[in-house]
Write a protein that holds these residues in place. Structure first.
Motif, PDB file in Angstrom:
ATOM      1  N   LYS A   1       0.826  -1.204   0.000  1.00 26.89           N
ATOM      2  CA  LYS A   1       0.000   0.000   0.000  1.00 26.89           C
ATOM      3  C   LYS A   1       0.866   1.263   0.000  1.00 26.89           C
ATOM      4  O   LYS A   1       0.539   2.257  -0.663  1.00 26.89           O
ATOM      5  CB  LYS A   1      -0.945  -0.015   1.205  1.00 26.89           C
ATOM      6  N   PHE A   2       1.971   1.221   0.739  1.00 26.44           N
ATOM      7  CA  PHE A   2       2.883   2.370   0.748  1.00 26.44           C
ATOM      8  C   PHE A   2       3.500   2.577  -0.633  1.00 26.44           C
ATOM      9  O   PHE A   2       3.581   3.704  -1.136  1.00 26.44           O
ATOM     10  CB  PHE A   2       3.989   2.142   1.785  1.00 26.44           C
ATOM     11  N   LEU A   3       3.902   1.482  -1.260  1.00 26.74           N
ATOM     12  CA  LEU A   3       4.535   1.570  -2.572  1.00 26.74           C
ATOM     13  C   LEU A   3       3.579   2.155  -3.610  1.00 26.74           C
ATOM     14  O   LEU A   3       3.968   2.979  -4.447  1.00 26.74           O
ATOM     15  CB  LEU A   3       5.007   0.176  -3.008  1.00 26.74           C
ATOM     16  N   ALA A   4       2.305   1.731  -3.542  1.00 29.77           N
ATOM     17  CA  ALA A   4       1.318   2.237  -4.494  1.00 29.77           C
ATOM     18  C   ALA A   4       1.069   3.735  -4.302  1.00 29.77           C
ATOM     19  O   ALA A   4       0.608   4.420  -5.223  1.00 29.77           O
ATOM     20  CB  ALA A   4       0.015   1.465  -4.344  1.00 29.77           C
ATOM     21  N   HIS A   5       1.368   4.253  -3.109  1.00 30.21           N
ATOM     22  CA  HIS A   5       1.144   5.668  -2.801  1.00 30.21           C
ATOM     23  C   HIS A   5       2.307   6.532  -3.268  1.00 30.21           C
ATOM     24  O   HIS A   5       2.198   7.757  -3.301  1.00 30.21           O
ATOM     25  CB  HIS A   5       0.952   5.832  -1.282  1.00 30.21           C
ATOM     26  N   THR A   6       3.424   5.905  -3.617  1.00 32.80           N
ATOM     27  CA  THR A   6       4.592   6.645  -4.090  1.00 32.80           C
ATOM     28  C   THR A   6       4.551   6.770  -5.608  1.00 32.80           C
ATOM     29  O   THR A   6       3.649   6.279  -6.266  1.00 32.80           O
ATOM     30  CB  THR A   6       5.896   5.927  -3.681  1.00 32.80           C
ATOM     31  N   GLY A   7       5.567   7.401  -6.162  1.00 31.45           N
ATOM     32  CA  GLY A   7       5.631   7.555  -7.617  1.00 31.45           C
ATOM     33  C   GLY A   7       6.490   6.511  -8.287  1.00 31.45           C
ATOM     34  O   GLY A   7       6.836   6.664  -9.475  1.00 31.45           O
ATOM     35  N   LEU A   8       6.831   5.415  -7.575  1.00 26.98           N
ATOM     36  CA  LEU A   8       7.736   4.423  -8.139  1.00 26.98           C
ATOM     37  C   LEU A   8       7.177   3.779  -9.400  1.00 26.98           C
ATOM     38  O   LEU A   8       7.902   3.592 -10.385  1.00 26.98           O
ATOM     39  CB  LEU A   8       8.043   3.342  -7.094  1.00 26.98           C
TER      40      LEU A   8
END
Length: 359
Positions: free
Chosen positions: A294-301
């Protein structure tokens, strides 16, 4: 498959609670590889739209990764008899972690999904917590399934009825609980000799063309079949299909899942490997990796990776594998044991000798 000791097949409420000398390397390997696929499937999700090849891989993995995990869970639930001690372990192994992680995920989702008004409720599982609720229900009903003469056909009937019942609602994700039920009951019906049969060389050889056919079928299905069927969380009518599609898809999905689970189990190593010890921590990897996803999906990666095509996909796949592997390690388990495997004996009545029941 190498012959395991009798204690290696002793069911437990939390996989990581078994002492090292009683564990079977084959099942620890299977659990680790299954949880690895769960994490990889989750980390693929933001990249899948518009990419038929990735969607085919996603369909393929989702067709068997949770069924494999559930079959093994059912196998290790064979001796659950609803005795006070086992009920206590059921509560401490699933109910308490469910309350803790459901609350934590609901609060975390307020930030990750930009939904500050999201309610904290224990009736609507968030992301990965549905599996704890499902395991609680499945294991609690295990004595009933063992008492039936034809448990698997009955379980398939229940799943088929759930698939045509949109009124079931979302409480405890009951649709998934019922539609995945046949996989759990199948595990209850299995014996050690069945796993030895799966490990035969002939089955290994045949699993290659079967799995290849499954991948081709997944590629064909991408534009034709709603991926919602894979999650088992909706009735046929909710997916825009006629009611009779529910029972048909229940049987088809179970057949496909069973074939691919056999292929998966056929190639699981039965010897100790570098990742065997990680099989004891799969519950940790499962419950904790969702926060990272969930954190990764919230970033611009993902926006940075999309232009790189398959190279970006490989990078995010390796990232997911590394993260879930790290979360299964001993240091992480020691750190999070109080919430994943809580000791709440004080809640239960003590036996005459002053020892909590079930210890």
């Amino acid at each position: 498959m190498s012959t395991a000791t009798s204690t290696a097949h002793r069911p437990t409420s939390v996989p990581s609670c078994e002492p090292p000398d009683t564990r079977d390397a084959y099942f620890d390997n299977a659990k680790y590889l299954a949880i690895l696929l769960v994490a990889v499937g989750h980390i693929w999700e933001p990249l899948r739209e518009g990419d038929r090849g990735l969607l085919a891989l996603y369909f393929f993995v989702y067709a068997f990764h949770m069924p494999a995990f559930i079959v093994v869970s059912g196998y290790f639930s064979r001796s659950f008899d609803a005795s006070p001690g086992r009920v206590q372990r059921l509560v401490t192994g699933f109910v308490v972690p469910y309350v803790v992680f459901e609350t934590a995920y609901a609060l975390f989702t307020r930030w990750s999904d930009d939904d500050p008004q999201r309610p904290v409720t224990l009736l609507d599982p968030t992301y990965v917590t549905w599996f704890l609720a499902a395991l609680f229900v499945w294991r609690l009903t295990a004595p009933l399934w063992r008492a039936l003469r034809w448990p698997l056909p009955v379980a398939l009937g229940v799943a088929a009825l759930a698939g045509v019942s949109p009124s079931i609602g979302e409480d405890l994700d009951l649709q998934r609980v019922l539609q995945f039920l046949p996989c759990f009951v199948l595990g209850l019906c299995l014996r050690p000799e069945h796993f030895r049969l799966v490990r035969r060389r002939l089955v290994r050889v045949l699993s290659v063309p079967v799995a290849s056919a499954g991948l081709v079928l997944a590629y064909w299905a991408v534009p034709r079949i709603d991926q919602g069927w894979l999650y088992r969380s909706s009735a046929a009518q909710q997916l825009g299909m006629a009611w009779w599609a529910g029972p048909v898809m229940t049987l088809l999905l179970f057949g496909v899942s069973l074939a691919l689970v056999v292929c998966f189990l056929a190639w699981v190593p039965d010897r100790r490997t570098w990742f065997t010890a990680l099989g004891a921590g799969t519950l940790y990897g499962y419950l904790l990796h969702g926060f990272f996803m969930k954190f990764l999906a919230h970033t611009g990666l993902y926006d940075l990776l999309r232009p790189h095509g398959r190279l970006g996909l490989l990078a995010v796949t390796l990232l997911g594998a590394v993260v879930v592997t790290a979360l299964c390690t001993a240091p992480v388990r020691r750190l999070f044991r109080p919430v994943v495997e809580p000791r709440v004996e004080w809640v239960f009545r003590k036996q005459d000798g002053g020892v909590p029941q079930g210890r």
